[in-house]
Design a protein around this motif. Structure first.
Motif, PDB file in Angstrom:
ATOM      1  N   SER A 140       0.828  -1.201   0.000  1.00 46.36           N
ATOM      2  CA  SER A 140       0.000   0.000   0.000  1.00 46.36           C
ATOM      3  C   SER A 140       0.863   1.252   0.000  1.00 46.36           C
ATOM      4  O   SER A 140       0.584   2.218  -0.716  1.00 46.36           O
ATOM      5  CB  SER A 140      -0.918  -0.009   1.223  1.00 46.36           C
ATOM      6  N   THR A 190       2.459   1.682  -3.392  1.00 49.19           N
ATOM      7  CA  THR A 190       1.479   2.149  -4.365  1.00 49.19           C
ATOM      8  C   THR A 190       1.262   3.648  -4.228  1.00 49.19           C
ATOM      9  O   THR A 190       1.217   4.376  -5.228  1.00 49.19           O
ATOM     10  CB  THR A 190       0.144   1.408  -4.183  1.00 49.19           C
ATOM     11  N   ALA A 191       1.138   4.124  -2.991  1.00 44.64           N
ATOM     12  CA  ALA A 191       0.928   5.555  -2.762  1.00 44.64           C
ATOM     13  C   ALA A 191       2.117   6.370  -3.249  1.00 44.64           C
ATOM     14  O   ALA A 191       1.958   7.400  -3.919  1.00 44.64           O
ATOM     15  CB  ALA A 191       0.672   5.811  -1.278  1.00 44.64           C
ATOM     16  N   CYS A 236       2.214   6.362  -7.088  1.00 43.76           N
ATOM     17  CA  CYS A 236       1.206   7.273  -7.661  1.00 43.76           C
ATOM     18  C   CYS A 236       1.657   8.720  -7.560  1.00 43.76           C
ATOM     19  O   CYS A 236       1.505   9.505  -8.515  1.00 43.76           O
ATOM     20  CB  CYS A 236      -0.130   7.079  -6.943  1.00 43.76           C
ATOM     21  N   GLU A 271      -8.580   2.781  -5.722  1.00 46.41           N
ATOM     22  CA  GLU A 271      -7.332   2.056  -5.458  1.00 46.41           C
ATOM     23  C   GLU A 271      -6.937   2.183  -3.993  1.00 46.41           C
ATOM     24  O   GLU A 271      -6.462   1.218  -3.371  1.00 46.41           O
ATOM     25  CB  GLU A 271      -6.217   2.603  -6.358  1.00 46.41           C
ATOM     26  N   TYR A 272      -7.130   3.373  -3.416  1.00 49.32           N
ATOM     27  CA  TYR A 272      -6.814   3.573  -2.001  1.00 49.32           C
ATOM     28  C   TYR A 272      -7.689   2.689  -1.118  1.00 49.32           C
ATOM     29  O   TYR A 272      -7.197   2.050  -0.166  1.00 49.32           O
ATOM     30  CB  TYR A 272      -7.017   5.046  -1.634  1.00 49.32           C
ATOM     31  N   ARG A 273      -8.990   2.621  -1.426  1.00 51.81           N
ATOM     32  CA  ARG A 273      -9.879   1.779  -0.620  1.00 51.81           C
ATOM     33  C   ARG A 273      -9.517   0.305  -0.769  1.00 51.81           C
ATOM     34  O   ARG A 273      -9.582  -0.459   0.204  1.00 51.81           O
ATOM     35  CB  ARG A 273     -11.336   2.014  -1.031  1.00 51.81           C
ATOM     36  N   GLN A 321      -6.484  -0.928  -1.393  1.00 53.10           N
ATOM     37  CA  GLN A 321      -5.276  -1.160  -0.608  1.00 53.10           C
ATOM     38  C   GLN A 321      -5.565  -1.154   0.883  1.00 53.10           C
ATOM     39  O   GLN A 321      -4.987  -1.941   1.649  1.00 53.10           O
ATOM     40  CB  GLN A 321      -4.228  -0.085  -0.943  1.00 53.10           C
ATOM     41  N   ARG A 322      -6.481  -0.289   1.313  1.00 51.07           N
ATOM     42  CA  ARG A 322      -6.851  -0.248   2.722  1.00 51.07           C
ATOM     43  C   ARG A 322      -7.531  -1.552   3.146  1.00 51.07           C
ATOM     44  O   ARG A 322      -7.299  -2.049   4.247  1.00 51.07           O
ATOM     45  CB  ARG A 322      -7.774   0.949   2.968  1.00 51.07           C
TER      46      ARG A 322
END
Length: 304
Positions: free
Chosen positions: A13, A16-17, A20, A294-296, A298-299
């Protein structure tokens, strides 16, 4: 029997952040090109390509020397292998074909075909490596292409050459291929590869340029175009594209045509057309929604 250790979702995660953000930073850097170019008085495009590539190469070399030191930089060049050479060739082709394409077709057509980069990256990854592309990503890709089509619709006409459009298509395929290679060889740093790419572009431009002498005013602008617009953009892109899926990296890169008119508006007081604003808004909303999804996702991986 020892437990099976899978990928760390927290690390995934975070990567990925970071990926991005780095790719978004590259799009911001690349989007300044049009605004900088409007200040130039150089009439020969190949002269612009030459000096821009030279300054980009100097920036990338300094970037590697500061980050990795002389020995580390040499090690990066030794280890980049055929994958690095492939990325270098792709970026050299894309940067050279861009100038040639503009002499045959319109900027609008080039931008429209470049909007297909996420699609090509997703297809290449799926066909060659079976990298799964989510339905949400496909929807975002289609929406972005539609947004770019709306943005450039004011400028589209029939007075273009098929050769120019084919060159623009080659730009998109080359960029998509470089994105996929960078992602597949995530253990390699591709900064030396893009350095080699701009050196090749400078070599090609040196044989095509009518002259190399420019004014002090243009020299400063060409430095900004090379170091900030191209060099910094490439460094950020290859650093971020290795951390996220190819389609996502290419998708975030489409922020460039959205932000380009904004810089021209701020620096040159050229108000974007209503279609440019509508298309840009569609692209921006599509990207934000996809990044939120994508954030949700990964969360959910972190808490699963």
């Amino acid at each position: 029997m020892p437990p099976v250790i899978g990928p760390d979702p927290v690390k995934s995660s975070a990567e990925t952040a970071i990926g991005c953000l780095l790719v978004a930073g590259s799009a911001i850097a690349w989007s300044t090109g049009g605004a900088f170019a409007r200040f130039l008085d150089v009439s020969d495009n190949w002269t612009v390509v030459f000096w821009r590539s030279v300054f980009a190469a100097l920036f990338l070399l300094c970037f590697m020397l500061v980050r990795d030191g002389p020995r580390g930089t040499l090690r990066l060049f030794r280890h980049m292998g055929l994958a690095g050479v492939g990325v270098a060739i792709c970026f050299a082709i894309a940067s050279s074909c861009f100038i040639i394409a503009l002499s045959y077709t319109t900027v609008a057509n080039v931008l429209l075909l470049q909007a297909g980069v996420p699609l090509f990256a997703a297809l290449i990854s799926w066909v060659l490596f079976r990298e799964r592309v989510s339905v949400a990503t496909w929807i975002a890709i289609g929406t972005v292409i539609a947004g770019v089509a709306i943005m450039v619709s004011d400028s589209l006409d029939g007075e273009v050459s098929p050769n120019g459009d084919m060159l623009a298509l080659l730009i998109a395929i080359s960029f998509a291929t470089a994105t996929v290679i960078t992602r597949r060889k995530a253990h390699l740093r591709m900064t030396p590869a893009v350095f080699l790419g701009v050196v090749i572009a400078a070599g090609v431009a040196s044989t095509m340029a009518g002259e190399f002498r420019v004014s002090a005013h243009d020299f400063g602008l060409l430095f900004a175009l090379g170091a900030i617009n191209l060099g910094l953009g490439l460094a950020l892109f290859v650093s971020g594209a290795r951390l996220i899926p190819s389609a996502l990296a290419a998708l975030i890169g489409t922020l460039e045509p959205v932000l380009g008119p904004v810089w021209v508006w701020l620096l040159h007081n050229e108000v974007p057309s209503p279609r440019t604003i509508i298309g840009g808004t569609i692209i921006l909303v599509a990207l934000l929604l996809h990044l939120g999804w994508e954030y949700r996702r990964q969360r959910h991986l972190r808490t699963a």
